[in-house]
Write an enzyme that holds these catalytic residues in place. Structure first.
Site, short mmCIF file in Angstrom:
data_model
loop_
_atom_site.label_atom_id
_atom_site.label_comp_id
_atom_site.label_asym_id
_atom_site.label_seq_id
_atom_site.Cartn_x
_atom_site.Cartn_y
_atom_site.Cartn_z
N ALA A 166 7.94 -11.49 5.97
CA ALA A 166 7.18 -12.69 6.39
C ALA A 166 6.32 -13.22 5.25
CB ALA A 166 6.32 -12.35 7.60
N ARG A 175 6.46 -0.68 -11.53
CA ARG A 175 7.83 -1.18 -11.49
C ARG A 175 7.89 -2.67 -11.88
NH1 ARG A 175 11.28 0.16 -6.06
NH2 ARG A 175 10.50 -1.79 -5.27
N SER A 220 6.13 -7.36 3.01
CA SER A 220 6.88 -7.74 4.21
C SER A 220 7.69 -9.01 3.98
CB SER A 220 5.90 -7.95 5.36
OG SER A 220 5.00 -9.00 5.02
N LYS A 225 -2.18 -8.15 -7.88
CA LYS A 225 -2.96 -8.14 -6.64
C LYS A 225 -2.48 -6.96 -5.79
CE LYS A 225 -3.11 -9.11 -2.46
NZ LYS A 225 -3.74 -7.98 -1.84
N PRO A 226 -3.22 -5.83 -5.87
CA PRO A 226 -2.82 -4.69 -5.04
C PRO A 226 -3.25 -4.91 -3.60
CG PRO A 226 -4.83 -4.17 -6.24
CD PRO A 226 -4.44 -5.57 -6.63
N ARG A 263 10.03 10.87 4.62
CA ARG A 263 9.21 10.77 3.41
C ARG A 263 8.10 9.76 3.63
NH1 ARG A 263 10.51 8.27 -1.83
NH2 ARG A 263 12.13 7.17 -0.74
N GLU A 301 -5.33 -4.49 -0.28
CA GLU A 301 -6.75 -4.15 -0.05
C GLU A 301 -6.89 -2.74 0.50
OE1 GLU A 301 -8.67 -5.60 3.65
OE2 GLU A 301 -6.95 -6.93 3.77
N GLU A 360 11.68 -3.04 11.50
CA GLU A 360 11.38 -1.90 10.65
C GLU A 360 10.26 -1.08 11.32
OE1 GLU A 360 9.81 -3.38 7.02
OE2 GLU A 360 10.75 -1.83 5.81
N GLU A 365 10.88 -8.07 -3.18
CA GLU A 365 11.34 -6.77 -2.67
C GLU A 365 10.76 -6.66 -1.27
OE1 GLU A 365 13.36 -4.72 -4.07
OE2 GLU A 365 13.36 -5.30 -6.18
N TRP A 379 0.80 -1.22 0.00
CA TRP A 379 0.00 0.00 0.00
C TRP A 379 0.84 1.27 0.00
CZ3 TRP A 379 1.80 2.51 4.15
CH2 TRP A 379 2.36 1.74 5.17
N CYS A 435 10.23 1.31 2.35
CA CYS A 435 11.15 0.21 2.69
C CYS A 435 12.58 0.71 2.77
CB CYS A 435 11.03 -0.87 1.64
SG CYS A 435 11.20 -0.20 -0.02
P1 NAP Z 1 2.45 -7.09 3.43
O1 NAP Z 1 1.54 -7.22 4.57
O2 NAP Z 1 3.43 -8.18 3.20
O3 NAP Z 1 1.52 -6.91 2.15
C1 NAP Z 1 2.04 -6.79 0.86
C2 NAP Z 1 1.07 -7.41 -0.12
O4 NAP Z 1 0.97 -8.81 0.16
C3 NAP Z 1 -0.34 -6.84 0.00
O5 NAP Z 1 -0.93 -6.82 -1.28
C4 NAP Z 1 -1.02 -7.86 0.88
O6 NAP Z 1 -2.41 -7.91 0.69
C5 NAP Z 1 -0.39 -9.13 0.34
N1 NAP Z 1 -0.50 -10.29 1.23
C6 NAP Z 1 -0.62 -10.32 2.57
N2 NAP Z 1 -0.69 -11.61 2.98
C7 NAP Z 1 -0.60 -12.39 1.88
C8 NAP Z 1 -0.60 -13.80 1.64
N3 NAP Z 1 -0.70 -14.69 2.64
N4 NAP Z 1 -0.48 -14.24 0.36
C9 NAP Z 1 -0.39 -13.36 -0.65
N5 NAP Z 1 -0.38 -12.01 -0.50
C10 NAP Z 1 -0.48 -11.55 0.76
O7 NAP Z 1 3.28 -5.76 3.48
P2 NAP Z 1 2.71 -4.29 3.69
O8 NAP Z 1 2.47 -4.10 5.13
O9 NAP Z 1 1.61 -4.03 2.75
O10 NAP Z 1 3.95 -3.41 3.19
C11 NAP Z 1 4.96 -3.03 4.03
C12 NAP Z 1 6.17 -3.88 3.80
O11 NAP Z 1 6.55 -3.83 2.43
C13 NAP Z 1 7.37 -3.36 4.56
O12 NAP Z 1 8.05 -4.41 5.15
C14 NAP Z 1 8.20 -2.69 3.48
O13 NAP Z 1 9.56 -2.61 3.78
C15 NAP Z 1 7.93 -3.57 2.33
N6 NAP Z 1 8.23 -2.87 1.08
C16 NAP Z 1 9.33 -3.25 0.40
C17 NAP Z 1 9.67 -2.58 -0.76
C18 NAP Z 1 10.88 -2.99 -1.54
O14 NAP Z 1 11.01 -2.55 -2.68
N7 NAP Z 1 11.77 -3.80 -0.99
C19 NAP Z 1 8.88 -1.54 -1.23
C20 NAP Z 1 7.75 -1.18 -0.51
C21 NAP Z 1 7.43 -1.87 0.66
P3 NAP Z 1 -3.42 -7.07 1.60
O15 NAP Z 1 -2.81 -5.73 1.82
O16 NAP Z 1 -4.64 -7.02 0.76
O17 NAP Z 1 -3.57 -7.83 2.88
#
Ligand code: NAP
Length: 530
Positions: A280, A209, A278, A224-225, A327, A227, A430, A299, A200, A333
């Protein structure tokens, strides 16, 4: 078919509150601000007129509801109010989207690179033509200040532009053969259907990207963006249709993340998973992809050190740290997660940073001059709070902020804490919020050791006026990205990605194209026989 626009009732109230300056008392009572310098009603009508406010998934070129009719609400994090109800999809819709992408792959992978390039260029042009509406949509559902959202549209559209140019430069090789009657060729071919799962924090750029290079290489995608921010993704997908990109090449499903993720990793038709999010969830997807041995790009999370040496230019270091830390309210990330300051400059730097952070305006992203918007949700606020409490219980001191902002909702005060050490949770996890933890170090060796003492390895920053030191430290840091005297380093023309548990593969630049290509070796024998 349901109408594309399904703005909920409370959104229309919020829209009518455009240019409406609420009294401080009322703000205190309702715990959120609706002050908007932009006319939010006109945002919705503009988006509606251009067909950009979509609430259904996109499968095979058709806008579709969830098969069971379920919807999920999208909220404005600045007000806590619902913006729209979008389709809440799962495994069945995902399987249909995969089939559409699989069918579309046959023709999309066969058209010429020049044709794919033209489609992408047209998409880029449309993204830029709708820059303001897209930026408003990002601020509405994600919360970042409008100026940052405009920056995200430039950055995000840049990946499509770059991919449109690079599409024409996917070269193979001819290898000098070891035997005279043979010719050896290397062909590069698209991997096939790509499942692209995005977070998000950059609702547009994290999608472009991935999708830009995938399409340039001849792949088709199921996106899959998150939610939390599907509206920007759907608007971008609508523009891909307006650009003439054929049905089934771009599909979008959103809703039940585990079900959608399971369907994507289980399908033998999906040949690649590209994920930003994430660590995880990335690990789960990687494990799930093993069954069908898919290509995987990840990523993931970071734990960026920002190292300020005694010989740094103080102004440059403060400006750079400010950008690297605050920012998007600290929700990137590559945000500085630990600010390592050498003992000789520590006090001066802390005071200068304090002055700079104090003057940052917090508020609704639509308000003039706002530098920091809300956090994405209550869970994000709780995490920041608990990291600060853990640090202070172990001896760290809050020198600025350290609590929820008086604006209420998910606004948090920009925070600086000093006397942090590398064992506290705030240094190990983080924070993903507006907290700048200051750690003190003595020598260059100490700084490198502390910086590398983590499982993450994405962004890192170094502030020094010594050319020799900048090279030494940049080489020693176990990170995929190093900013030297610079706090904002991401660009579509450079490779982005992490070491260690921050991920696999690279995005952006010519290196990002390889993630969507298979290398095929062809050996032609018996050259001398007719
Ligand atoms: P997230 O909870 O891992 O969610 C990322 C995406 O994965 C969302 O679309 C989420 O869907 C989906 N998702 C969640 N559980 C899933 C599952 N079991 N199977 C498939 N998809 C699943 O991460 P976030 O909280 O949105 O984003 C923050 C994290 O992203 C931070 O750790 C940040 O560092 C990292 N990040 C990394 C980069 C990079 O380039 N390295 C860039 C940006 C962010 P829902 O949201 O619909 O639940």
């Amino acid at each position: 078919m349901m109408a594309a626009l399904k703005i909920s009732g409370s959104m229309s109230t919020a829209l009518r509150s455009s240019n409406y300056l609420l009294s401080a008392k009322f703000l205190m009572q309702i715990h959120f601000t609706r002050k908007m310098s932009t006319d939010a009603h006109s945002i919705a009508s503009q988006l509606n007129n251009s067909g950009l406010l979509r609430t259904q998934g996109l499968i095979g070129g058709q806008w579709r509801d969830a098969y069971d009719g379920k919807t999920i609400k999208v909220y404005n994090p600045a007000t806590g109010e619902p913006i729209a109800d979008v389709a809440c999809m799962g495994g069945r819709e995902t399987n249909d989207a995969i089939s559409s992408a699989f069918d579309a792959f046959r023709s999309w992978s066969k058209i010429t690179a020049a044709e794919r390039s033209k489609f992408l260029r047209k998409w880029y042009d449309l993204l830029m033509a709708h820059k303001e509406e897209l930026a408003q949509l990002i601020t509405l559902e994600q919360g970042k200040p409008l100026t940052e959202s405009m920056g995200e549209v430039n950055y995000g559209a840049g990946f499509i532009e770059f991919a449109s140019e690079e599409a024409k430069r996917i070269y193979g090789d001819i290898i000098p053969a070891p035997l005279s009657d043979r010719r050896l060729f290397v062909l590069k071919q698209p991997v096939g259907v790509v499942g692209a799962i995005t977070p998000w924090n950059f609702p547009l750029a994290m999608i472009t990207r991935k999708v830009g290079p995938a399409l340039a290489c001849g792949c088709t995608v199921v996106i899959k963006p998150s939610e939390l921010t599907p509206l920007t993704a759907l608007a971008a997908a609508e523009l891909s249709i307006q650009a003439g990109i054929p049905a089934g090449v771009v599909n979008v499903v959103m809703g039940n993340a585990p079900d959608i993720g399971d369907a994507l990793v289980a399908s033998p038709q999906v040949r690649k998973i590209t994920f930003t999010g994430s660590t995880a969830v990335g690990k789960k997807l990687m494990a799930g992809s093993a069954e069908t041995v898919k290509k995987v790009s990840l990523e993931l999370g970071g734990n960026a050190p920002c190292i300020v040496f005694d010989d740094a230019d103080l102004d440059v270091a403060v400006k750079g740290t400010l950008a690297a830390k605050f920012r998007n309210s600290g929700q990137t990330c590559v945000c500085a997660n630990r600010i390592l300051v050498q003992e000789g400059i520590y006090d001066k730097f802390a005071n200068a940073l304090l002055d700079a952070v104090q003057s940052m305006k917090v508020g609704d992203g639509f308000s003039e001059g706002v530098a920091q918007g809300p956090l994405i949700n209550e869970a994000a606020v709780k995490k920041v709070d608990s990291l600060i409490h853990d640090a202070t219980s172990k001896g760290a001191k809050v020198i600025l902020g350290g609590k929820r902002h008086s604006l209420g909702s998910t606004f948090y005060e920009p925070t600086i804490i000093s006397d942090v050490d590398n064992e506290m949770r705030i240094s190990r996890e983080e924070a993903f919020g507006p907290v700048a933890p200051l750690l003190r170090f003595k020598t260059e060796e100490d700084a490198i050791r502390i910086a590398n003492d983590t499982n993450a390895g994405l962004g890192s920053y170094v502030f020094t006026n010594s050319i020799q030191r900048s090279w030494r430290v940049a080489e020693a840091l176990e990170y995929g990205l190093v900013g030297v005297n610079e706090g904002v380093i991401s660009t579509e023309v450079a490779p982005f990605g992490g070491f260690k548990q921050s991920g696999l593969g690279r995005e952006g630049s010519k290196y990002g194209m390889d993630e969507y290509l298979e290398i095929k070796y062809v050996c032609l024998g018996n050259m001398n026989k007719d």
